[in-house]
Design a protein around this motif. Sequence first.
Motif, short mmCIF file in Angstrom:
data_model
loop_
_atom_site.label_atom_id
_atom_site.label_comp_id
_atom_site.label_asym_id
_atom_site.label_seq_id
_atom_site.Cartn_x
_atom_site.Cartn_y
_atom_site.Cartn_z
N PRO A 266 0.83 -1.21 0.00
CA PRO A 266 0.00 0.00 0.00
C PRO A 266 0.86 1.26 0.00
N LYS A 267 0.44 2.26 -0.76
CA LYS A 267 1.19 3.52 -0.82
C LYS A 267 0.99 4.30 0.47
N ASP A 268 2.05 4.95 0.92
CA ASP A 268 2.00 5.78 2.13
C ASP A 268 1.37 5.02 3.30
N GLY B 45 1.73 4.73 9.40
CA GLY B 45 0.81 5.57 10.15
C GLY B 45 -0.66 5.34 9.83
N ARG B 46 -0.95 4.57 8.79
CA ARG B 46 -2.34 4.31 8.40
C ARG B 46 -2.87 3.06 9.09
N THR B 47 -4.18 3.01 9.25
CA THR B 47 -4.86 1.87 9.85
C THR B 47 -5.41 0.96 8.76
N LEU C 175 8.05 0.44 7.37
CA LEU C 175 8.14 -0.36 6.16
C LEU C 175 9.61 -0.61 5.88
N LYS C 176 9.96 -1.89 5.63
CA LYS C 176 11.35 -2.25 5.34
C LYS C 176 11.38 -2.97 3.99
N THR D 57 8.45 -5.71 4.02
CA THR D 57 7.87 -6.12 5.29
C THR D 57 7.32 -4.90 6.01
N LEU D 58 6.09 -5.00 6.49
CA LEU D 58 5.45 -3.93 7.25
C LEU D 58 5.45 -4.32 8.73
#
Length: 95
Positions: free
Chosen positions: A51-53, A56-58, A76-77, A84-85
Motif C-alpha cells: 500500500p502507498k503511504d 501511520g495508516r490503519t 516499512l522495510k 515487510t510492514l
Amino acid sequence: MATFRSASTLLSSDGTRTPGTAALFTEPGRKGGTPPWAGDFRLANGAGNGPKDAVGRTFTLELPDGRTGKVVVQSLKSGKGGVTLALMGQDAPPF
C-alpha cells in the motif's frame, strides 16, 4: 505470549487487498486489560511494494479463517526478502 504465523491479507479503507504472511505475537496484558499485540506482515511475491503511504495508516488484517483485527503500520522495510510492514494491533488480538 501467544504467537501466530499464516498467510493473511491486509485490507485498506478503499477495499484494496494485499496478500502476504503475518507473523504476530501478544504480550502479557495488564490486570483486566486487553493484551497488546504486534507483528510483521511480509508481502507475497507479486504484491508489488504494498500500500502507498502505509506508515501511520490503519488497515484491517484478515486471517485465513475470516477473523479480523485492526492494525496500524509502524514502519516499512525493503530488502532481499521483499517488503515487510511492522504492525501494531488495536483492540483484542484476532488469533
